[in-house]
Design a protein around this motif. Structure first.
Motif, PDB file in Angstrom:
ATOM      1  N   ASP A 131      46.641  59.955  53.823  1.00 47.00           N
ATOM      2  CA  ASP A 131      46.364  58.560  53.518  1.00 47.00           C
ATOM      3  C   ASP A 131      47.324  58.049  52.458  1.00 47.00           C
ATOM      4  OD1 ASP A 131      44.283  58.577  55.282  1.00 47.00           O
ATOM      5  OD2 ASP A 131      42.766  59.032  53.767  1.00 47.00           O
ATOM      6  N   SER A 132      47.815  56.845  52.649  1.00 49.34           N
ATOM      7  CA  SER A 132      48.726  56.234  51.696  1.00 49.34           C
ATOM      8  C   SER A 132      47.959  55.296  50.777  1.00 49.34           C
ATOM      9  CB  SER A 132      49.818  55.450  52.430  1.00 49.34           C
ATOM     10  OG  SER A 132      50.624  54.753  51.518  1.00 49.34           O
ATOM     11  N   THR A 133      48.222  55.400  49.482  1.00 48.83           N
ATOM     12  CA  THR A 133      47.582  54.516  48.509  1.00 48.83           C
ATOM     13  C   THR A 133      48.615  53.536  47.958  1.00 48.83           C
ATOM     14  OG1 THR A 133      47.977  56.148  46.779  1.00 48.83           O
ATOM     15  CG2 THR A 133      45.828  56.205  47.863  1.00 48.83           C
ATOM     16  N   SER A 134      49.379  52.943  48.850  1.00 45.54           N
ATOM     17  CA  SER A 134      50.420  52.010  48.452  1.00 45.54           C
ATOM     18  C   SER A 134      49.833  50.636  48.171  1.00 45.54           C
ATOM     19  CB  SER A 134      51.482  51.905  49.553  1.00 45.54           C
ATOM     20  OG  SER A 134      50.898  51.420  50.747  1.00 45.54           O
ATOM     21  N   LYS A 135      50.628  49.810  47.529  1.00 39.52           N
ATOM     22  CA  LYS A 135      50.199  48.450  47.237  1.00 39.52           C
ATOM     23  C   LYS A 135      49.994  47.656  48.515  1.00 39.52           C
ATOM     24  CE  LYS A 135      51.400  44.465  44.361  1.00 39.52           C
ATOM     25  NZ  LYS A 135      52.388  43.890  43.424  1.00 39.52           N
ATOM     26  N   GLU A 136      50.831  47.933  49.528  1.00 40.23           N
ATOM     27  CA  GLU A 136      50.706  47.222  50.802  1.00 40.23           C
ATOM     28  C   GLU A 136      49.380  47.544  51.492  1.00 40.23           C
ATOM     29  OE1 GLU A 136      53.256  48.966  49.823  1.00 40.23           O
ATOM     30  OE2 GLU A 136      54.800  47.424  49.511  1.00 40.23           O
ATOM     31  N   ALA A 137      48.839  48.751  51.218  1.00 43.30           N
ATOM     32  CA  ALA A 137      47.571  49.148  51.833  1.00 43.30           C
ATOM     33  C   ALA A 137      46.368  48.657  51.046  1.00 43.30           C
ATOM     34  CB  ALA A 137      47.511  50.665  51.968  1.00 43.30           C
ATOM     35  N   GLY A 138      46.638  47.951  49.941  1.00 41.58           N
ATOM     36  CA  GLY A 138      45.538  47.385  49.156  1.00 41.58           C
ATOM     37  C   GLY A 138      45.135  48.208  47.957  1.00 41.58           C
ATOM     38  N   TYR A 139      45.908  49.263  47.637  1.00 43.64           N
ATOM     39  CA  TYR A 139      45.579  50.098  46.499  1.00 43.64           C
ATOM     40  C   TYR A 139      46.434  49.711  45.301  1.00 43.64           C
ATOM     41  CZ  TYR A 139      43.189  53.118  49.842  1.00 43.64           C
ATOM     42  OH  TYR A 139      42.357  53.601  50.809  1.00 43.64           O
ATOM     43  N   SER A 140      45.858  49.863  44.121  1.00 44.57           N
ATOM     44  CA  SER A 140      46.599  49.579  42.904  1.00 44.57           C
ATOM     45  C   SER A 140      46.036  50.426  41.782  1.00 44.57           C
ATOM     46  CB  SER A 140      46.497  48.093  42.522  1.00 44.57           C
ATOM     47  OG  SER A 140      47.185  47.836  41.316  1.00 44.57           O
ATOM     48  N   SER A 141      46.913  50.968  40.933  1.00 44.67           N
ATOM     49  CA  SER A 141      46.462  51.803  39.825  1.00 44.67           C
ATOM     50  C   SER A 141      45.977  50.973  38.647  1.00 44.67           C
ATOM     51  CB  SER A 141      47.602  52.726  39.372  1.00 44.67           C
ATOM     52  OG  SER A 141      48.715  51.951  38.944  1.00 44.67           O
ATOM     53  N   HIS A 142      46.116  49.672  38.704  1.00 47.30           N
ATOM     54  CA  HIS A 142      45.671  48.790  37.631  1.00 47.30           C
ATOM     55  C   HIS A 142      45.362  47.423  38.221  1.00 47.30           C
ATOM     56  CE1 HIS A 142      49.628  46.933  37.958  1.00 47.30           C
ATOM     57  NE2 HIS A 142      50.140  48.150  37.909  1.00 47.30           N
ATOM     58  N   ASP A 143      44.743  46.567  37.396  1.00 49.07           N
ATOM     59  CA  ASP A 143      44.437  45.215  37.843  1.00 49.07           C
ATOM     60  C   ASP A 143      45.727  44.425  38.007  1.00 49.07           C
ATOM     61  OD1 ASP A 143      41.753  45.759  37.767  1.00 49.07           O
ATOM     62  OD2 ASP A 143      41.519  45.100  35.688  1.00 49.07           O
ATOM     63  N   ASP A 144      45.826  43.710  39.086  1.00 47.73           N
ATOM     64  CA  ASP A 144      46.999  42.881  39.337  1.00 47.73           C
ATOM     65  C   ASP A 144      46.879  41.609  38.498  1.00 47.73           C
ATOM     66  OD1 ASP A 144      49.232  41.692  40.262  1.00 47.73           O
ATOM     67  OD2 ASP A 144      48.451  41.232  42.258  1.00 47.73           O
ATOM     68  N   ARG A 145      47.779  41.459  37.523  1.00 46.29           N
ATOM     69  CA  ARG A 145      47.741  40.310  36.620  1.00 46.29           C
ATOM     70  C   ARG A 145      48.920  39.368  36.825  1.00 46.29           C
ATOM     71  NH1 ARG A 145      46.060  43.306  30.901  1.00 46.29           N
ATOM     72  NH2 ARG A 145      43.947  43.925  31.558  1.00 46.29           N
ATOM     73  N   SER A 146      49.607  39.523  37.959  1.00 45.48           N
ATOM     74  CA  SER A 146      50.781  38.696  38.193  1.00 45.48           C
ATOM     75  C   SER A 146      50.433  37.208  38.266  1.00 45.48           C
ATOM     76  CB  SER A 146      51.478  39.135  39.486  1.00 45.48           C
ATOM     77  OG  SER A 146      50.593  39.038  40.598  1.00 45.48           O
ATOM     78  N   HIS A 147      49.184  36.900  38.616  1.00 44.98           N
ATOM     79  CA  HIS A 147      48.791  35.489  38.718  1.00 44.98           C
ATOM     80  C   HIS A 147      48.586  34.846  37.349  1.00 44.98           C
ATOM     81  CE1 HIS A 147      45.080  37.851  38.517  1.00 44.98           C
ATOM     82  NE2 HIS A 147      44.501  36.781  37.973  1.00 44.98           N
ATOM     83  N   PHE A 148      48.676  35.637  36.262  1.00 46.97           N
ATOM     84  CA  PHE A 148      48.545  35.078  34.911  1.00 46.97           C
ATOM     85  C   PHE A 148      49.799  34.331  34.468  1.00 46.97           C
ATOM     86  CE2 PHE A 148      45.289  38.475  33.397  1.00 46.97           C
ATOM     87  CZ  PHE A 148      44.303  37.827  34.137  1.00 46.97           C
ATOM     88  N   VAL A 149      50.926  34.616  35.121  1.00 50.61           N
ATOM     89  CA  VAL A 149      52.190  34.015  34.698  1.00 50.61           C
ATOM     90  C   VAL A 149      52.093  32.488  34.766  1.00 50.61           C
ATOM     91  CG1 VAL A 149      54.651  33.809  35.193  1.00 50.61           C
ATOM     92  CG2 VAL A 149      53.519  36.020  35.441  1.00 50.61           C
ATOM     93  N   GLY A 150      52.471  31.839  33.630  1.00 49.81           N
ATOM     94  CA  GLY A 150      52.421  30.375  33.547  1.00 49.81           C
ATOM     95  C   GLY A 150      51.136  29.839  32.958  1.00 49.81           C
ATOM     96  N   ARG A 151      50.099  30.692  32.839  1.00 46.11           N
ATOM     97  CA  ARG A 151      48.824  30.254  32.283  1.00 46.11           C
ATOM     98  C   ARG A 151      48.909  30.158  30.765  1.00 46.11           C
ATOM     99  NH1 ARG A 151      44.338  31.620  35.369  1.00 46.11           N
ATOM    100  NH2 ARG A 151      43.161  30.537  33.726  1.00 46.11           N
ATOM    101  N   VAL A 152      48.086  29.288  30.207  1.00 45.13           N
ATOM    102  CA  VAL A 152      48.019  29.114  28.754  1.00 45.13           C
ATOM    103  C   VAL A 152      46.800  29.850  28.229  1.00 45.13           C
ATOM    104  CG1 VAL A 152      47.769  27.462  26.870  1.00 45.13           C
ATOM    105  CG2 VAL A 152      49.209  26.901  28.835  1.00 45.13           C
ATOM    106  N   ALA A 153      47.020  30.692  27.209  1.00 42.07           N
ATOM    107  CA  ALA A 153      45.944  31.460  26.594  1.00 42.07           C
ATOM    108  C   ALA A 153      45.934  31.194  25.095  1.00 42.07           C
ATOM    109  CB  ALA A 153      46.137  32.945  26.897  1.00 42.07           C
TER     110      ALA A 153
END
Length: 202
Positions: A131-153
């Motif tokens: 079994d492959s645990t690739s990102k394309e298969a929906g697996y990730s070793s951490h939370d995907d935070r790429s959608h934070f880019v551009g947000r104001v905190a």
């Protein structure tokens, strides 16, 4: 010549059965060939007890190799099986030629099965993780935070250059772009790489 033919049958049927998921005609031929080989060499007085012991021990080692990490048992078992054929009779050089011919034909059969028929050893499916645990298969070793880019905190602690920011009520470890950023300042997230969040003061 009968002994040579029996050895060829044993090796070819063993390879064929190895690539089957259940007991087939190849397995029946393998067992029949082994029995015929034992009877033939026993009747002629060529079969030695050391050959039988090496063969049985080699097969046991090969089976144990499936459950033990490493290839030592498998290599030792294969060598013991080959040695058991060499020690049949008194003419080792003749048996070496027979063994070489049988192995050569078995290798050719193996290449044909793998290269042209795409065969795979079914037993490996149960002992090898495929079994492959690739990102394309929906697996990730951490939370995907790429959608934070551009947000104001807002900074919850001073960033010197690392600290904590809050975004949508969540505490996030962050690093400033380089300069010191005071507490309770608005920052924009400019870069995310894995769990590393880089921010810049507004």
């Amino acid at each position: 010549m009968i002994i040579l033919l029996l050895m060829i049958v044993i090796f070819l049927s063993a390879v064929a059965q190895l690539y089957e998921s259940r007991f087939t005609i190849a397995g029946f031929i393998l067992i029949s060939g082994c029995l015929a080989f034992v009877m033939m060499t026993g009747m002629t007085g060529d079969l030695e007890m050391i050959s039988v012991m090496l063969f049985v021990a080699g097969v046991i080692f090969l089976v144990l190799e499936l459950f033990v990490v490493g290839a030592v048992l498998g290599i030792v078992g294969a060598l013991m099986v080959l040695a058991s054929f060499l020690l049949v009779g008194e003419d080792i050089s003749r048996m070496a030629v027979f063994l070489a011919v049988s192995l050569m034909l078995a290798v050719i059969e193996w290449v044909v099965l793998v290269k042209f028929f795409g065969k795979k050893i079914p037993l490996f499916k149960n002992v090898i993780l495929t079994d492959s645990t690739s990102k394309e298969a929906g697996y990730s070793s951490h939370d995907d935070r790429s959608h934070f880019v551009g947000r104001v905190a807002r900074t919850l602690t001073p960033l010197r250059p690392s600290g904590i920011i809050t975004l949508d009520g969540k505490r996030i470890d962050a690093v400033s772009e380089g300069a010191f950023i005071e507490k309770d300042r608005e920052v924009t997230i400019i870069f995310v790489e894995g769990t590393r969040v880089v921010v810049r003061a507004l």
